[in-house]
Design a protein around this motif. Structure first.
Motif, mmCIF file in Angstrom:
data_model
loop_
_atom_site.group_PDB
_atom_site.id
_atom_site.type_symbol
_atom_site.label_atom_id
_atom_site.label_comp_id
_atom_site.label_asym_id
_atom_site.label_seq_id
_atom_site.Cartn_x
_atom_site.Cartn_y
_atom_site.Cartn_z
ATOM 1 N N THR A 265 0.837 -1.191 0.000
ATOM 2 C CA THR A 265 0.000 0.000 0.000
ATOM 3 C C THR A 265 0.872 1.240 0.000
ATOM 4 N N ASP A 266 0.340 2.337 -0.545
ATOM 5 C CA ASP A 266 1.090 3.595 -0.588
ATOM 6 C C ASP A 266 0.920 4.413 0.688
ATOM 7 N N LYS A 267 -0.022 4.032 1.537
ATOM 8 C CA LYS A 267 -0.280 4.796 2.753
ATOM 9 C C LYS A 267 0.789 4.497 3.807
ATOM 10 N N PRO A 268 1.336 5.516 4.459
ATOM 11 C CA PRO A 268 2.315 5.262 5.523
ATOM 12 C C PRO A 268 1.648 4.593 6.716
ATOM 13 N N PHE A 269 2.404 3.716 7.382
ATOM 14 C CA PHE A 269 1.863 2.998 8.533
ATOM 15 C C PHE A 269 2.429 3.607 9.807
ATOM 16 N N PRO A 270 1.577 3.924 10.798
ATOM 17 C CA PRO A 270 2.041 4.656 11.976
ATOM 18 C C PRO A 270 2.665 3.784 13.061
ATOM 19 N N GLY A 271 2.751 2.481 12.829
ATOM 20 C CA GLY A 271 3.253 1.586 13.856
ATOM 21 C C GLY A 271 2.117 1.028 14.689
ATOM 22 N N GLY A 272 2.455 0.033 15.516
ATOM 23 C CA GLY A 272 1.457 -0.624 16.336
ATOM 24 C C GLY A 272 0.970 -1.918 15.716
ATOM 25 N N MET A 273 0.319 -2.744 16.542
ATOM 26 C CA MET A 273 -0.330 -3.979 16.097
ATOM 27 C C MET A 273 -1.792 -3.881 16.520
ATOM 28 N N TYR A 274 -2.701 -4.325 15.642
ATOM 29 C CA TYR A 274 -4.116 -4.051 15.852
ATOM 30 C C TYR A 274 -4.960 -5.300 15.603
ATOM 31 N N ILE A 275 -6.041 -5.391 16.387
ATOM 32 C CA ILE A 275 -7.067 -6.405 16.139
ATOM 33 C C ILE A 275 -8.389 -5.828 16.631
ATOM 34 N N ASN A 276 -9.465 -6.128 15.929
ATOM 35 C CA ASN A 276 -10.744 -5.540 16.317
ATOM 36 C C ASN A 276 -11.474 -6.400 17.340
ATOM 37 N N ALA A 277 -12.438 -5.789 17.991
ATOM 38 C CA ALA A 277 -13.239 -6.488 19.000
ATOM 39 C C ALA A 277 -14.431 -7.196 18.380
ATOM 40 N N GLU A 278 -14.837 -6.764 17.182
ATOM 41 C CA GLU A 278 -16.022 -7.323 16.534
ATOM 42 C C GLU A 278 -15.688 -8.576 15.730
ATOM 43 N N LYS A 279 -16.718 -9.183 15.217
ATOM 44 C CA LYS A 279 -16.600 -10.271 14.252
ATOM 45 C C LYS A 279 -17.128 -9.782 12.912
ATOM 46 N N PRO A 280 -16.531 -10.153 11.785
ATOM 47 C CA PRO A 280 -15.340 -10.991 11.660
ATOM 48 C C PRO A 280 -14.075 -10.253 12.090
ATOM 49 N N THR A 281 -13.089 -11.032 12.506
ATOM 50 C CA THR A 281 -11.839 -10.473 13.003
ATOM 51 C C THR A 281 -11.046 -9.820 11.882
ATOM 52 N N ARG A 282 -10.433 -8.677 12.230
ATOM 53 C CA ARG A 282 -9.493 -7.993 11.348
ATOM 54 C C ARG A 282 -8.241 -7.668 12.156
ATOM 55 N N SER A 283 -7.119 -8.272 11.777
ATOM 56 C CA SER A 283 -5.851 -8.080 12.467
ATOM 57 C C SER A 283 -4.873 -7.401 11.514
ATOM 58 N N ILE A 284 -4.080 -6.447 12.035
ATOM 59 C CA ILE A 284 -3.203 -5.631 11.184
ATOM 60 C C ILE A 284 -1.844 -5.460 11.855
ATOM 61 N N ARG A 285 -0.786 -5.664 11.095
ATOM 62 C CA ARG A 285 0.576 -5.350 11.529
ATOM 63 C C ARG A 285 1.408 -5.054 10.294
#
Length: 519
Positions: A265-285
């Protein structure tokens, strides 16, 4: 492997893990004769390799036996977050186990992260290890209450973190709970150095060596598919699903699959690791691929062999990646499978009371990077006779009434329903309907079979009865495998076992010579 975005779907055609593709691993021989060892470790993933590493340091004669190739299973298909933040878990742990046990759960996982960091520093391992804050975020106000309850649990347990209304990531979020100073890394680069240490200090590793059963005793005797035997003072089952199921683990472990995209992706990433509380799960790193930053977008989990066609889960993650991060290219895609216990706490320790020399580690609930390390440390302590304050919490012999009974009953009703429904299922498709690159359950002469046709037109037909307990398998369109909806066994399109508890391959069928009407 790369597929450009042309306005249509941008999924790579075939699944492949970045961790595996970017790591050159040594191959090891197959066990072809009887041997004696002090410790036999069944399973060459992160748990088995880490346990071997620890025990070799203690001076033990150790052998690791892997059914396929080392680090090629769940370990090679992880998202590789090293964190004690396992979703919204701590308020629930306090409710079911009490505050002291919940604190122990956190400490054990945090100690595992520190162990990895110390090991990296001590041995000079280059594996992209980096400290990151971990976030569970919510996109709906309905979940803010849950986040605040989890933040309260953090405060009670002394966890560094808490509730925040904003996160660094530019994504729809109404709040989050943050856990400070967690980490991420390249797991195979890390583990390949541990393998080198094991070899240099007398440990041995065998691949394509399938353990099928075990005789209790001292020594215990492990039997392999090719007829050879291993005598060992201690046996460690680190094979994802326990190869030795004397405790009925198949009824107390529930298989879940999830999916991963490596996204450019062209968007800069600010750091951190993420996962949502809802379903379906979305995890990002984030992850570095060929010197460039990319994102790992994962989630969309479901019970193995059940639900909508698996390719739909990849497509759902693709849609999320495009809409939220402007994904231009999906470089890799892969999937992983893990096991969940009824009370969500792994089984780690002696396989049963009175079996002091046989150990098991399983049920990581998709958080295996920290949990596997704590398992290796706990099992090592048990073998060397050192007290470990986490023994009772993770004991495989425990049974917590709430929520274990309800969960076991519910899941085994689900298994029974799939076992029965599969026997009565007669699909509309026939062999002539299968196109190149397609797989499906078909009807042949009134019976149920599984068929896959390669792009070159070669046809593979298998008996769809799982060799574990007789459930009927289903086609996984995302990964081109046959998956069992009962206990999670998985097979290649040729019928070979990919994941247990099944140990025998599916029966291959010549559709012109088998008469299903008499079977």
């Amino acid at each position: 492997m790369n597929t450009k975005n042309t306005g249509e779907e941008i999924l790579p055609h075939a699944p492949a893990s970045f961790w595996i593709e970017s790591t050159k691993l040594e191959t090891f021989p197959t066990l072809d004769k009887d041997i004696d060892v002090e410790v036999a470790i069944i399973g060459g993933g992160i748990t088995g390799i880490s346990t071997a590493f620890n025990l070799v340091k203690e001076g033990f004669k150790v052998a690791v036996f892997e059914a396929s190739s080392v680090l090629n299973g769940t370990t090679g298909h992880t998202t590789a977050k090293i964190t004690a933040q396992h979703g919204l878990i701590y308020d629930e742990l306090i409710s079911h186990f009490g505050e002291e046990s919940a604190k122990q759960y956190f400490e054990a996982n945090e100690n595992a992260r520190r162990f990895i960091e110390e090991c990296i520093n001590l041995h000079g391992i280059e594996c992209g290890y980096g400290k990151e804050d971990a976030y569970v975020y919510a996109s709906s106000k309905d979940h803010v209450k849950d986040l605040k309850k989890e933040a309260d649990a953090y405060e009670r347990l002394g966890i560094d973190g808490g509730f925040t209304e904003e996160i660094p990531l530019s994504i729809n979020a109404v709040g989050a709970v943050v856990m400070k100073n967690q980490a991420q890394f390249h797991p195979l680069q890390y583990l390949s150095k541990l393998i080198d240490f094991i070899k240099e200090n007398g440990g041995v590793i065998y691949e394509q060596s399938v353990a099928t059963q075990m005789e209790n005793g001292n020594p215990a005797v492990v039997h392999f598919r090719n007829g050879v035997k291993v005598k060992a003072k201690y046996v460690v089952s680190a094979s994802h699903f326990p190869f030795h199921d004397g405790r009925g683990y198949f009824a107390r472990l529930f298989p879940k699959r999830s999916y991963v995209l490596a996204v450019k992706t062209d968007k800069p990433f600010p750091g951190g690791m993420y996962i949502n509380a809802e379903k379906p799960t979305r995890s990002i790193r984030s992850v570095t691929i060929n010197g460039n930053e990319a994102l790992l977008i994962s989630g969309d989990g479901h019970k193995t062999g059940q639900g909508e066609p698996e390719i739909k889960h990849y497509e759902a993650l693709e849609k999320f990646a495009v809409e939220n991060f402007g994904a231009k290219e999906i470089i890799y895609r892969w999937s992983a499978q893990d096991l969940v216990t009824p009370d969500k706490v792994p089984y780690i320790g002696r396989i049963s009371e009175g079996n002091d020399n046989v150990f098991v580690a399983t049920g990581y609930k998709k958080w295996g990077m920290s949990t596997s390390i704590l398992a290796s440390l706990l099992i090592t302590d048990l073998i060397i006779g050192k007290d470990n304050r986490y023994t009772d919490l993770f004991s495989p012999s425990r049974f917590v009434t709430d929520p274990s009974i309800k969960k076991v009953v519910k899941e085994n009703i689900n298994v029974a329903a799939n076992l029965i429904s599969g026997k009565f299922d007669r699909p509309d498709k026939e062999l002539k309907d299968i196109k190149e690159g397609e797989g499906a359950v078909v009807t042949i002469k009134g019976g149920r079979a599984g068929a896959f046709k390669t792009e070159a037109g070669q046809l593979f037909v298998v008996d769809t009865t799982c060799t574990h307990m007789g459930c009927e398998i289903n086609w996984n369109s995302g990964d081109r495998t046959w998956d069992c909806p009962c206990h999670g066994s998985r097979f290649s399109y040729e019928g070979e076992v990919i994941e247990g508890p099944a140990q025998r391959p599916l029966k291959r069928i010549d559709p012109d010579s088998i008469d299903y009407t008499t079977s």
